[in-house]
Design a protein around this motif. Structure first.
Motif, mmCIF file in Angstrom:
data_model
loop_
_atom_site.group_PDB
_atom_site.id
_atom_site.type_symbol
_atom_site.label_atom_id
_atom_site.label_comp_id
_atom_site.label_asym_id
_atom_site.label_seq_id
_atom_site.Cartn_x
_atom_site.Cartn_y
_atom_site.Cartn_z
ATOM 1 N N TYR A 107 -40.461 -9.336 34.868
ATOM 2 C CA TYR A 107 -40.926 -9.444 33.487
ATOM 3 C C TYR A 107 -41.590 -8.129 33.061
ATOM 4 N N THR A 108 -41.221 -7.608 31.894
ATOM 5 C CA THR A 108 -41.726 -6.285 31.474
ATOM 6 C C THR A 108 -42.304 -6.274 30.054
ATOM 7 N N GLU A 109 -42.667 -7.428 29.515
ATOM 8 C CA GLU A 109 -43.167 -7.467 28.139
ATOM 9 C C GLU A 109 -44.662 -7.803 28.052
ATOM 10 N N GLN A 110 -45.419 -7.383 29.076
ATOM 11 C CA GLN A 110 -46.865 -7.636 29.076
ATOM 12 C C GLN A 110 -47.525 -7.054 27.830
ATOM 13 N N HIS A 111 -47.073 -5.893 27.406
ATOM 14 C CA HIS A 111 -47.644 -5.249 26.210
ATOM 15 C C HIS A 111 -47.412 -6.079 24.957
ATOM 16 N N LEU A 112 -46.267 -6.747 24.880
ATOM 17 C CA LEU A 112 -45.980 -7.594 23.722
ATOM 18 C C LEU A 112 -46.815 -8.862 23.744
ATOM 19 N N VAL A 113 -47.049 -9.407 24.931
ATOM 20 C CA VAL A 113 -47.932 -10.571 25.065
ATOM 21 C C VAL A 113 -49.323 -10.210 24.542
ATOM 22 N N THR A 114 -49.833 -9.076 24.967
ATOM 23 C CA THR A 114 -51.179 -8.642 24.613
ATOM 24 C C THR A 114 -51.319 -8.390 23.118
ATOM 25 N N ASN A 115 -50.214 -8.091 22.439
ATOM 26 C CA ASN A 115 -50.259 -7.917 20.982
ATOM 27 C C ASN A 115 -50.836 -9.148 20.289
ATOM 28 N N GLY A 116 -50.671 -10.325 20.867
ATOM 29 C CA GLY A 116 -51.225 -11.541 20.270
ATOM 30 C C GLY A 116 -52.727 -11.436 20.076
ATOM 31 N N ALA A 117 -53.417 -10.787 21.015
ATOM 32 C CA ALA A 117 -54.858 -10.568 20.881
ATOM 33 C C ALA A 117 -55.141 -9.359 20.003
ATOM 34 N N SER A 118 -54.455 -8.267 20.263
ATOM 35 C CA SER A 118 -54.715 -7.020 19.524
ATOM 36 C C SER A 118 -54.566 -7.204 18.026
ATOM 37 N N GLN A 119 -53.521 -7.876 17.622
ATOM 38 C CA GLN A 119 -53.271 -8.068 16.191
ATOM 39 C C GLN A 119 -54.358 -8.916 15.536
ATOM 40 N N LEU A 120 -54.876 -9.908 16.250
ATOM 41 C CA LEU A 120 -55.934 -10.737 15.670
ATOM 42 C C LEU A 120 -57.229 -9.938 15.503
ATOM 43 N N PHE A 121 -57.558 -9.080 16.457
ATOM 44 C CA PHE A 121 -58.756 -8.254 16.307
ATOM 45 C C PHE A 121 -58.654 -7.360 15.074
ATOM 46 N N VAL A 122 -57.480 -6.807 14.821
ATOM 47 C CA VAL A 122 -57.294 -5.971 13.633
ATOM 48 C C VAL A 122 -57.383 -6.820 12.369
ATOM 49 N N PRO A 127 -58.581 -2.445 10.431
ATOM 50 C CA PRO A 127 -58.022 -1.438 11.334
ATOM 51 C C PRO A 127 -59.035 -0.420 11.871
ATOM 52 N N GLU A 128 -60.050 -0.081 11.092
ATOM 53 C CA GLU A 128 -61.001 0.930 11.559
ATOM 54 C C GLU A 128 -61.893 0.419 12.682
ATOM 55 N N VAL A 129 -62.251 -0.838 12.648
ATOM 56 C CA VAL A 129 -63.124 -1.424 13.674
ATOM 57 C C VAL A 129 -62.301 -2.148 14.739
ATOM 58 N N GLY A 130 -61.220 -2.801 14.335
ATOM 59 C CA GLY A 130 -60.470 -3.650 15.254
ATOM 60 C C GLY A 130 -59.430 -2.951 16.103
ATOM 61 N N SER A 131 -58.949 -1.775 15.689
ATOM 62 C CA SER A 131 -57.962 -1.038 16.504
ATOM 63 C C SER A 131 -58.655 -0.520 17.754
ATOM 64 N N HIS A 132 -57.964 -0.585 18.875
ATOM 65 C CA HIS A 132 -58.616 -0.317 20.156
ATOM 66 C C HIS A 132 -57.652 0.312 21.157
ATOM 67 N N ALA A 133 -58.225 0.905 22.193
ATOM 68 C CA ALA A 133 -57.458 1.318 23.358
ATOM 69 C C ALA A 133 -57.150 0.056 24.162
ATOM 70 N N ARG A 134 -56.102 0.133 25.002
ATOM 71 C CA ARG A 134 -55.694 -1.102 25.671
ATOM 72 C C ARG A 134 -54.895 -0.805 26.925
ATOM 73 N N SER A 135 -55.009 -1.709 27.875
ATOM 74 C CA SER A 135 -54.153 -1.714 29.060
ATOM 75 C C SER A 135 -53.592 -3.120 29.197
ATOM 76 N N ALA A 136 -52.340 -3.214 29.620
ATOM 77 C CA ALA A 136 -51.717 -4.521 29.853
ATOM 78 C C ALA A 136 -50.975 -4.448 31.188
ATOM 79 N N PHE A 137 -51.344 -5.317 32.100
ATOM 80 C CA PHE A 137 -50.782 -5.306 33.444
ATOM 81 C C PHE A 137 -50.090 -6.624 33.750
ATOM 82 N N GLY A 138 -49.022 -6.553 34.505
ATOM 83 C CA GLY A 138 -48.416 -7.737 35.084
ATOM 84 C C GLY A 138 -49.032 -7.957 36.453
ATOM 85 N N VAL A 139 -49.459 -9.186 36.725
ATOM 86 C CA VAL A 139 -50.097 -9.505 38.005
ATOM 87 C C VAL A 139 -49.433 -10.730 38.619
#
Length: 157
Positions: A107-122, A127-139
């Protein structure tokens, strides 16, 4: 009652009610503040009050994983709110998310899964406060068999 254009007002517009801070399941605290940084412990995905169990690429698809990540973002905001006395306007910046996705080796779409959280924060903080640095790992596994876990760092007043 929240004033227009605050994180609380945006949550209300989205029909989101923040949960209370969950009691830690082990030897840690839900958050730690040092200076202007607030470190929020990892939150696992929950569905119907229980761990949202499963593995991406084996029974859970990317769209469902995004829903799980979005649910975690709501829980993280509940913890942020509690840490800030109920005032999310004190968040100056969502600095970083780290996302762990319980996934099969192929599976290689960990970054797309994490978008579910990232988009809600924005959506909630703008965008000025909610945009963030991010890491997404498969475990290989997450506590309680949860499909996703996310931790957060925020700059706060």
């Amino acid at each position: 009652m929240s004033t227009p254009n605050t994180p609380e007002a945006r949550l209300q517009q989205l029909g989101i009610t923040l949960p209370a801070v969950a009691t830690p399941a082990a030897a840690y605290v839900p958050f730690v503040r040092t200076g202007s940084l607030l470190f929020v412990s990892g939150h696992i995905a929950k569905k119907d009050g229980k761990a949202w169990v499963g593995q991406l690429g084996a029974g859970i698809d990317t769209a469902e994983g995004q829903q799980a990540a979005r649910a975690i973002a709501i829980d993280l905001m509940g913890t942020l709110s509690a840490a800030l006395g109920g005032d999310l306007s004190r968040v100056r910046r969502i600095v970083k998310l780290m996302s762990l996705v319980n996934s099969t080796p192929s599976y290689t779409e960990q970054h797309l899964v994490t978008n579910g959280a990232s988009q809600l924060f924005v959506e909630v903080f703008g965008p000025e406060v909610g945009s963030h640095a991010r890491s997404a790992f498969g475990v290989a596994q997450i506590p309680l068999g949860a499909c996703v876990e996310i931790e957060l760092i925020a700059e706060v007043d």
